[in-house]
Design an enzyme around this catalytic site. Structure first.
Site, PDB file in Angstrom:
ATOM      1  N   THR A 179       0.812  -1.194   0.000  1.00  0.00           N
ATOM      2  CA  THR A 179       0.000   0.000   0.000  1.00  0.00           C
ATOM      3  C   THR A 179       0.856   1.259   0.000  1.00  0.00           C
ATOM      4  OG1 THR A 179      -1.726  -1.197   1.108  1.00  0.00           O
ATOM      5  CG2 THR A 179      -1.657   1.149   1.533  1.00  0.00           C
ATOM      6  N   ARG A 207     -13.670  -8.008  -0.289  1.00  0.00           N
ATOM      7  CA  ARG A 207     -13.067  -7.560   0.976  1.00  0.00           C
ATOM      8  C   ARG A 207     -12.512  -6.135   0.828  1.00  0.00           C
ATOM      9  NH1 ARG A 207      -7.800  -5.527   2.397  1.00  0.00           N
ATOM     10  NH2 ARG A 207      -7.375  -6.066   4.547  1.00  0.00           N
ATOM     11  N   GLY A 209     -10.266  -3.201   3.060  1.00  0.00           N
ATOM     12  CA  GLY A 209      -9.424  -3.007   4.243  1.00  0.00           C
ATOM     13  C   GLY A 209      -9.576  -1.625   4.846  1.00  0.00           C
ATOM     14  N   ASP A 210      -8.530  -1.206   5.531  1.00  0.00           N
ATOM     15  CA  ASP A 210      -8.568   0.069   6.253  1.00  0.00           C
ATOM     16  C   ASP A 210      -8.290   1.278   5.366  1.00  0.00           C
ATOM     17  OD1 ASP A 210      -5.929  -1.049   5.961  1.00  0.00           O
ATOM     18  OD2 ASP A 210      -5.204   0.608   7.201  1.00  0.00           O
ATOM     19  N   THR A 230      -0.387   1.606   6.863  1.00  0.00           N
ATOM     20  CA  THR A 230      -0.183   0.402   6.057  1.00  0.00           C
ATOM     21  C   THR A 230       0.022  -0.783   6.980  1.00  0.00           C
ATOM     22  OG1 THR A 230       1.212  -0.723   4.447  1.00  0.00           O
ATOM     23  CG2 THR A 230       2.295   0.924   5.824  1.00  0.00           C
ATOM     24  N   GLY A 231      -0.549  -1.921   6.590  1.00  0.00           N
ATOM     25  CA  GLY A 231      -0.425  -3.120   7.420  1.00  0.00           C
ATOM     26  C   GLY A 231      -1.666  -3.966   7.308  1.00  0.00           C
ATOM     27  N   GLY A 233      -5.008  -4.763   7.381  1.00  0.00           N
ATOM     28  CA  GLY A 233      -6.130  -3.838   7.379  1.00  0.00           C
ATOM     29  C   GLY A 233      -7.224  -4.141   8.391  1.00  0.00           C
TER      30      GLY A 233
HETATM   31  N1  ASP Z   1      -3.691  -2.026   4.734  1.00  0.00           N
HETATM   32  C1  ASP Z   1      -3.857  -2.661   3.465  1.00  0.00           C
HETATM   33  C2  ASP Z   1      -5.116  -3.495   3.479  1.00  0.00           C
HETATM   34  O1  ASP Z   1      -5.355  -4.192   4.458  1.00  0.00           O
HETATM   35  C3  ASP Z   1      -2.718  -3.543   3.085  1.00  0.00           C
HETATM   36  C4  ASP Z   1      -1.352  -2.905   3.117  1.00  0.00           C
HETATM   37  O2  ASP Z   1      -1.107  -1.986   3.876  1.00  0.00           O
HETATM   38  O3  ASP Z   1      -0.470  -3.337   2.346  1.00  0.00           O
HETATM   39  O4  ASP Z   1      -5.839  -3.505   2.509  1.00  0.00           O
END
Ligand code: ASP
Length: 311
Positions: A179, A207, A209-210, A230-231, A233
């Site tokens: 991300t 799905r 994410g955040d 980022t992480g 989600g």
């Molecule tokens: N946060 C993102 C998600 O869960 C993934 C990422 O940060 O790479 O969609």
């Protein structure tokens, strides 16, 4: 105005995770650093020219979306159906306006579409087919599926295809990362944040994410700070991570550094929230923090440019 240059600040990220320095060749590292630097400079040029934080974060994120090295725009990960469904958000801290898109396909720059949602739709978040219809109406640049194809992403998907496993882009084999996002403070004291992603490899059921959710992966408020996460989600959603940094500053009077430390190192880990975030406060202080081995990141403030990957 001589102090215009001094007060502006910008940071970008290209994902965080369990990065293995030994898997990184000098060529690859140079390529990642090059794109991060181009992105942060592009955003900084907007700020230095008296432009808005909103324009700066959009410009920086577009550079990262256009690079296949990151899981956003070109190079977005594959869903279980072999498609690319992208999420993005943008938010400005003056009027707390936000725009977001979720599960969009074939849009070249989802961050630009998120901006149009904010400015022209009368809504905050559009998803799937409706978001695509809006994109059409707004005449944003579209690309065919081949444009988004990346061999490594395809290989990552093949490793888990047909299974129920969902992976962060950066947690497989060769470890390419995720991300992207940007945060900025402009010369007028306005803050803005933007985040863009392809989400998780092999994701099903549309799905989300955040990243596109204001308050979870993206947040900006001139009273405190601007944040892009980022992480994992799901954890960042449950922790309402970005807004939590703001809340700790606003309600408890904590510094940006302390608020980020609490969210990244105390609140997220018990929720399996591996990852990190970039943040800038209303005084132009930048904090780039993560609870894993690395985060692709770059910043420019009054002290110059920094580009880093590992701790
Ligand atoms: N946060 C993102 C998600 O869960 C993934 C990422 O940060 O790479 O969609």
């Amino acid at each position: 105005m001589p102090d215009v240059q001094r007060s502006v600040a910008i940071a970008v990220h290209g994902g965080a995770g369990t990065l293995d320095p030994s898997a990184m060749t000098p060529e690859k590292e140079a390529a990642y650093r090059g794109v991060l630097s181009t992105a942060v400079r592009k955003g900084h040029a907007v700020l230095a020219g008296g432009g808005s934080a909103l324009d700066a974060v959009e410009a920086a994120v577009r550079v990262l979306e256009d690079s296949p090295l990151f899981n956003a725009g070109r190079g977005a990960v594959f869903t279980a159906d072999g498609t690319h469904e992208m999420d993005a958000a943008i938010m400005e801290g003056t009027g707390l306006r936000a725009g977001a898109v979720a599960g969009v396909q074939n849009v070249k720059n989802p961050v630009g579409l998120a901006r149009l949602v904010m400015e022209r739709s009368g809504h905050v978040m559009l998803s799937g087919r409706g978001a695509f219809e809006f994109a059409h109406q707004q005449k944003v640049a579209l690309e065919d599926d081949e444009y988004f194809f990346d061999q490594l992403r395809h290989d990552q998907w093949q490793e888990v295809r047909g299974s129920t496993e969902v992976r962060l882009d950066h947690s497989t084999g060769e470890k390419k990362f995720g991300t992207v996002g940007a945060v900025a403070l402009d010369a007028k004291g306005h803050l803005a944040a933007a985040t863009s992603t392809g989400g998780m490899t092999n994701k099903r059921w549309q799905r989300i994410g955040d990243s596109p959710v204001p308050g979870a992966g993206t947040y900006a408020n001139n009273a405190t700070c601007a944040i892009s996460c980022t992480g994992n989600g799901e954890a960042f959603l449950r922790a309402v991570a970005a807004h939590d940094v703001h809340a700790l500053m606003s309600y408890k009077g904590l510094s940006l550094e302390e608020a980020v430390r609490i969210v990244v190192h105390e609140k997220l880990p018990p929720l399996d929230g591996e990852g990190g975030l970039i943040a800038v406060d209303k005084d132009g202080r930048i904090v780039l923090d993560f609870n894993c081995t690395g985060m692709y990141r770059a910043m420019i403030d009054g002290n110059g440019e920094v580009v880093a990957i590992f701790r």
